[in-house]
Motif scaffolding. Structure first.
Motif, PDB file in Angstrom:
ATOM      1  N   ASP A  58       1.059  -1.192   0.108  1.00 23.09           N
ATOM      2  CA  ASP A  58      -0.101  -0.019   0.096  1.00 23.09           C
ATOM      3  C   ASP A  58       0.840   1.178  -0.212  1.00 23.09           C
ATOM      4  OD1 ASP A  58      -1.925  -1.956   0.315  1.00 23.09           O
ATOM      5  OD2 ASP A  58      -2.210  -1.642   2.203  1.00 23.09           O
ATOM      6  N   VAL A  59       0.679   2.076  -0.776  1.00 27.43           N
ATOM      7  CA  VAL A  59       1.327   3.539  -0.882  1.00 27.43           C
ATOM      8  C   VAL A  59       0.317   4.800  -0.272  1.00 27.43           C
ATOM      9  CG1 VAL A  59       2.782   4.980  -2.402  1.00 27.43           C
ATOM     10  CG2 VAL A  59       2.559   2.418  -2.936  1.00 27.43           C
ATOM     11  N   PHE A  60       0.851   5.458   0.247  1.00 25.91           N
ATOM     12  CA  PHE A  60       0.082   6.671   0.776  1.00 25.91           C
ATOM     13  C   PHE A  60      -0.092   7.628  -0.404  1.00 25.91           C
ATOM     14  CE2 PHE A  60      -0.182  10.956   2.473  1.00 25.91           C
ATOM     15  CZ  PHE A  60      -1.251  11.014   3.207  1.00 25.91           C
ATOM     16  N   VAL A  61      -1.316   7.994  -0.603  1.00 27.01           N
ATOM     17  CA  VAL A  61      -1.422   9.015  -1.680  1.00 27.01           C
ATOM     18  C   VAL A  61      -2.247  10.288  -1.360  1.00 27.01           C
ATOM     19  CG1 VAL A  61      -1.215   7.212  -3.568  1.00 27.01           C
ATOM     20  CG2 VAL A  61      -3.429   7.816  -2.459  1.00 27.01           C
ATOM     21  N   GLY A  62      -2.577  10.292   0.061  1.00 28.94           N
ATOM     22  CA  GLY A  62      -3.298  11.528   0.458  1.00 28.94           C
ATOM     23  C   GLY A  62      -4.706  11.413  -0.191  1.00 28.94           C
ATOM     24  N   LEU A  63      -5.218  12.465  -0.831  1.00 23.70           N
ATOM     25  CA  LEU A  63      -6.481  12.749  -0.962  1.00 23.70           C
ATOM     26  C   LEU A  63      -6.718  12.274  -2.574  1.00 23.70           C
ATOM     27  CD1 LEU A  63      -7.538  16.020   0.936  1.00 23.70           C
ATOM     28  CD2 LEU A  63      -8.227  13.693   1.193  1.00 23.70           C
ATOM     29  N   GLU A  64      -5.603  11.678  -3.188  1.00 24.16           N
ATOM     30  CA  GLU A  64      -5.783  11.383  -4.626  1.00 24.16           C
ATOM     31  C   GLU A  64      -7.104  10.602  -5.106  1.00 24.16           C
ATOM     32  OE1 GLU A  64      -2.175   9.626  -6.537  1.00 24.16           O
ATOM     33  OE2 GLU A  64      -1.356  11.478  -5.925  1.00 24.16           O
ATOM     34  N   SER A 110     -12.649   2.082  -0.974  1.00 25.00           N
ATOM     35  CA  SER A 110     -12.888   2.817   0.279  1.00 25.00           C
ATOM     36  C   SER A 110     -13.076   4.144   0.339  1.00 25.00           C
ATOM     37  CB  SER A 110     -11.274   2.671   1.279  1.00 25.00           C
ATOM     38  OG  SER A 110     -11.098   1.383   1.389  1.00 25.00           O
ATOM     39  N   ALA A 111     -12.382   5.022  -0.494  1.00 25.11           N
ATOM     40  CA  ALA A 111     -13.123   6.474  -0.647  1.00 25.11           C
ATOM     41  C   ALA A 111     -14.406   6.418  -0.875  1.00 25.11           C
ATOM     42  CB  ALA A 111     -11.794   7.167  -1.660  1.00 25.11           C
ATOM     43  N   LEU A 112     -14.737   5.785  -1.955  1.00 29.66           N
ATOM     44  CA  LEU A 112     -16.303   5.588  -2.272  1.00 29.66           C
ATOM     45  C   LEU A 112     -17.058   5.229  -1.123  1.00 29.66           C
ATOM     46  CD1 LEU A 112     -16.279   3.702  -5.708  1.00 29.66           C
ATOM     47  CD2 LEU A 112     -16.946   6.030  -5.457  1.00 29.66           C
ATOM     48  N   SER A 113     -16.578   4.352  -0.312  1.00 30.66           N
ATOM     49  CA  SER A 113     -17.342   3.964   1.003  1.00 30.66           C
ATOM     50  C   SER A 113     -17.600   5.387   1.895  1.00 30.66           C
ATOM     51  CB  SER A 113     -16.848   2.925   1.736  1.00 30.66           C
ATOM     52  OG  SER A 113     -16.716   1.851   0.595  1.00 30.66           O
ATOM     53  N   VAL A 114     -16.299   6.041   2.046  1.00 33.00           N
ATOM     54  CA  VAL A 114     -16.447   7.075   2.938  1.00 33.00           C
ATOM     55  C   VAL A 114     -17.283   8.174   2.445  1.00 33.00           C
ATOM     56  CG1 VAL A 114     -14.892   9.073   3.744  1.00 33.00           C
ATOM     57  CG2 VAL A 114     -13.951   6.621   3.747  1.00 33.00           C
ATOM     58  N   ILE A 115     -17.504   8.467   1.084  1.00 33.16           N
ATOM     59  CA  ILE A 115     -18.115   9.423   0.544  1.00 33.16           C
ATOM     60  C   ILE A 115     -19.759   8.910   0.730  1.00 33.16           C
ATOM     61  CG2 ILE A 115     -19.081  10.451  -1.449  1.00 33.16           C
ATOM     62  CD1 ILE A 115     -16.239  10.701  -2.377  1.00 33.16           C
ATOM     63  N   MET A 116     -20.000   7.598   0.692  1.00 26.80           N
ATOM     64  CA  MET A 116     -21.149   7.169   0.728  1.00 26.80           C
ATOM     65  C   MET A 116     -21.889   7.351   2.059  1.00 26.80           C
ATOM     66  SD  MET A 116     -22.901   3.507  -0.637  1.00 26.80           S
ATOM     67  CE  MET A 116     -24.510   3.295  -0.145  1.00 26.80           C
TER      68      MET A 116
END
Lengths: 293, 323
Positions: free
Chosen positions: B74-80, B294-300
Motif C-alpha cells: 500500500d502506498v500513501f497517496v493523500g486525497l488522490e 474505500s474512498a467511495l465508501s467514505v463518501i457514501m
C-alpha cells in the motif's frame, strides 16, 4: 346550497371508499400483489425445465410440467448441488449470531436502562449511529481485515459481521424494553436482599422475555437472509449460505430456474414460517426499533 | 479428598457463604460483581461492538488515503482517491442512479404501504386484520437476493409470467425485455425494490394509525365532518411523525441497496442500473482497487450521515427522555 351538494358528494365518495366491498377488493389486490412472487417461487420449484420454458406459463401446473417425484428438484439440490451444506451453514451462522447478539444485547440493554455513567447518552447515540451505517461501506475494510486474519471463507467471518450488524439494534430494542419495566421492581428486590445479578436474572429478565423473543427472531432472520457479506466473504461450499447458493444458479451459462426457485424457496421458508407464527413479535420489534427510538 | 475440600471452599466463597443468610454477606466475589454490576453488563458488549465498529472504520479511512490493491504494497497517496472520484463520470452516473432509485422506490413503497395500512386499519375484526398483516409481511420476509432473482424470472423476456399476464390482459402485443432493455430495467429495479420495501412501510404506518384515538373520529363524525376532512384533519397530522420516520428509514435503506439490483440486473444492461453500492462492490471486490473503493465508501457513509443525523434528532427526545 352549493357547499351542501359538495358535502354530500364527498360524503358519498368517502363512504364508497370505506365501504366493506372496496376495502375487501383493495386488500385482495394488495395481498395478491405481495404474495404472488412467493407463490410463483413455490410453483416454479416443482416444475420441470420444459414447464418453466413454456409460454404463456401455466398458473397451476399439471401433468408433465411437474417434476416426478414432486420433490425432485429439492432432492437434486440437496444431494447433488451442496445445498445441504449451504442450509447447514445458514443455520449455524444464524443461530450462533443470534446467541451472541442476544446475550450481549440483553446485558447492555439492561445496563443502559438502569445505570448512568458519564457521556452515556453519547455512547448510546453512537450505538444507534453504528446501526445506521450502510453495510456496503464496511464491506471493503471487513474484506481486507478478514483476509489478513485468514478468516475469508469461514463461518466465523460471517458470524463476526452479523454480530456487528445486529448488536446495535438489539441493544437499542432491549434497552427500550427494560425501560418499560419499572425500576421500582429492582429496588424492591434489593430491599429483599437480592443481589443485582439475582435481580436481573430472576426478576427482570423473565419479564423481558417477549423482548428477548422479538430480538432473537429479528436477529435470526436478518442473519439468515443476509447476502452481501455472505457472497463476498465466502467462496467454497464450506461457508456459503443459502442466499449465495440461490445466486450461484444465475452464474451458470444456462439458468436452471427450477433449481433456482427451489433454492430460493428453501432460503425464504424459515422467514415465512417465522412471520406466520410470530407476527406479533416481529411487528413489535420492527416498529419499536424504528419509531420508539 | 483435598480437592473436594478445595472445591467446597470455593463453592462457599462464591455461592454459599456460611454467614450469608444472617448478615447479608454474599461472599467477596459476588460482592465484587454486585458492586460493579454496571461494569459487568456493559463492558463486554461495548468492547465487542466498539472493536467491530472502530477497527473497520479506521481501516476504511486509512485505506481511503492509500493506493491499495489486492496485490503489491500500500502506498500513501493523500486525497488522490477522492480527487479521482470527483473526476470519475461513473461515480456521478451511479450517484444519479442511486438518487433516482431512492426517490422512485421510496415514494412507490410509501404509497403502497400507506394504502395497505389504511385498508387494513379499516378492518374491524382483529383476527382478520392480523391475517392481512401476515400476508403482506410475507413479502418482507423474502431474502432480498431471492426477491431479485425471482422477479428476474418473472420479468424474463421469453417466458416470464409478467409478460404473459400483460399480453393476456391485452396491454402489450409483443414481449418486453423488462430486465434487458436499459430504460425498462431501471423501472423494473425500482418497482421490485418497492415491492420488497412496502410491507415495512405498511407495518410502521399501521402502528401509527392505531395510536390515533377513536374518539377523535367519533367527535368529527358528530360535528358532521366528511371522509376527506377527517383524513386531512385527523389522520394526516397524527400520522406525520410516523410517516417522517418511515420515509427516513426507507431512504437510508434504499440508498444502500445492493442485493436486489445485483440479483435482478447485475448493474446492467449498459450500466443503466448501476448504483453506488454495486459500484463500490465492483471497484473493491471485483477489481481489487481497495483504496478507491474505500474512498467511495467514505463518501457514501458521509451522505448517509445526513439522514442518520436527521433520524437521530427526530427520535432523540423520545429515545433519551425515556431514560
Amino acid at each position: 346550497m352549493d357547499t351542501d351538494q359538495q358535502y354530500r358528494i364527498s360524503q358519498t365518495i368517502g363512504s364508497l371508499l370505506t365501504s366493506k366491498y372496496t376495502i375487501t377488493a383493495l386488500l385482495t389486490a394488495l395481498v395478491l400483489y405481495f404474495t404472488f412472487p412467493i407463490y410463483w417461487t413455490a410453483v416454479s420449484s416443482v416444475k420441470t425445465l420444459d414447464g418453466i420454458h413454456a409460454f404463456p406459463p401455466t398458473l397451476i401446473p399439471s401433468g408433465s410440467e411437474i417434476v416426478d417425484p414432486i420433490w425432485g428438484n429439492y432432492a437434486t439440490l440437496l444431494f447433488e448441488k451442496s445445498f445441504n451444506m449451504f442450509t447447514l451453514n445458514s443455520l449455524l451462522v444464524a443461530i450462533a449470531t443470534t446467541i451472541i447478539v442476544v446475550t450481549f444485547g440483553t446485558l447492555a440493554g439492561y445496563g443502559f436502562s438502569r445505570f448512568r455513567f458519564p457521556y452515556d447518552d453519547y455512547v448510546f447515540i453512537g450505538i444507534l449511529g453504528a446501526r445506521l451505517l450502510p453495510p456496503i461501506g464496511m464491506l471493503v475494510p471487513f474484506y481486507r481485515l478478514f483476509g489478513e486474519l485468514s478468516l475469508i471463507d469461514t463461518r466465523i467471518a460471517l458470524i463476526v459481521v452479523y454480530t456487528y450488524m445486529n448488536l446495535p439494534l438489539v441493544i437499542w430494542l432491549m434497552r427500550n424494553y427494560f425501560i418499560s419495566i419499572p425500576a421500582d421492581l429492582d429496588e424492591a428486590s434489593y430491599i429483599d436482599g437480592a443481589t443485582r445479578f439475582q435481580t436481573f436474572k430472576d426478576i427482570i429478565l423473565p419479564l423481558a422475555k417477549p423482548g428477548v423473543a422479538a430480538c432473537s427472531i429479528l436477529t435470526f432472520l436478518f442473519s439468515w437472509r443476509e447476502f452481501l457479506f455472505a457472497f463476498s466473504l465466502t467462496f467454497t461450499p464450506s461457508a456459503k449460505t443459502l442466499p449465495v447458493g440461490a445466486m450461484m444458479m444465475i452464474e451458470d451459462v444456462v439458468v436452471l430456474w427450477n433449481y433456482l426457485a427451489a433454492g430460493g424457496f428453501i432460503a425464504m421458508l424459515p422467514a415465512l414460517l417465522f412471520v406466520i407464527f410470530f407476527q406479533r413479535h416481529i411487528v413489535s420489534g420492527l416498529t419499536a426499533g424504528a419509531v420508539k427510538g | 479428598m483435598a480437592s473436594e475440600n478445595l472445591l467446597s471452599s470455593v463453592r462457599e466463597v462464591i455461592f454459599d457463604h456460611p454467614d450469608g443468610k444472617d448478615t447479608g454477606d454474599i461472599g467477596p466475589i459476588r460482592e465484587f460483581i454486585n458492586d460493579h454490576f454496571m461494569f459487568f453488563v456493559l463492558t463486554p458488549p461495548l468492547l465487542v461492538l466498539g472493536t467491530l465498529v472502530i477497527l473497520p472504520s479506521s481501516y476504511l479511512v486509512w485505506s481511503s488515503v492509500h493506493e491499495a490493491r489486492s496485490w503489491g504494497p500500500d502506498v500513501f497517496v493523500g486525497l488522490e482517491n477522492y480527487i479521482a472520484i470527483f473526476q470519475d463520470p461513473m461515480f456521478f452516473l451511479s450517484l444519479k442512479h442511486s438518487v433516482m432509485y431512492v426517490l422512485g422506490s421510496v415514494s412507490l413503497a410509501f404509497v403502497l404501504g400507506l394504502t395497505a395500512a389504511l385498508a387494513i386499519n379499516q378492518v374491524a375484526s382483529k383476527r382478520v386484520r392480523s391475517s392481512f398483516t401476515v400476508l403482506i409481511l410475507l413479502a418482507w420476509a423474502v431474502p432480498l437476493v431471492v426477491t431479485g432473482l425471482i422477479w428476474r424470472f418473472m420479468l424474463h423476456a421469453d417466458y416470464g409470467i409478467v409478460n404473459a399476464l400483460l399480453m393476456q390482459a391485452g396491454l402489450i402485443s409483443t414481449k418486453l425485455g423488462f430486465v434487458s432493455d436499459p430504460a425498462l430495467a431501471f423501472i423494473s429495479v425500482v418497482v421490485v425494490d418497492a415491492w420488497a420495501r412496502a410491507p415495512f412501510a405498511a407495518i410502521l404506518l399501521l402502528a401509527g394509525l392505531q395510536t390515533i384515538p377513536d374518539d377523535l373520529y367519533e367527535a368529527a363524525k358528530v360535528d358532521g365532518a366528511n371522509f376527506f376532512q377527517k383524513f386531512r384533519d385527523i389522520t394526516i397530522p397524527h400520522l406525520k411523525p410516523q410517516a417522517a420516520i418511515a420515509l427516513v428509514i426507507m431512504t437510508m435503506f434504499a440508498f444502500r441497496t445492493f442485493s436486489i439490483v445485483f440479483a435482478l440486473t447485475g448493474g446492467g444492461p449498459a450500466n443503466s442500473t448501476r448504483v453506488l453500492a454495486t459500484y463500490i462492490y465492483q471497484a473493491g471486490i471485483n477489481q481489487g482497487n481497495i483504496g478507491y473503493a474505500s474512498a467511495l465508501s467514505v463518501i457514501m457513509i458521509l451522505m448517509t450521515m445526513v439522514f442518520v443525523t436527521f433520524y437521530v434528532l427526530q427520535i432523540q427526545e423520545d429515545a433519551l427522555d425515556t431514560a
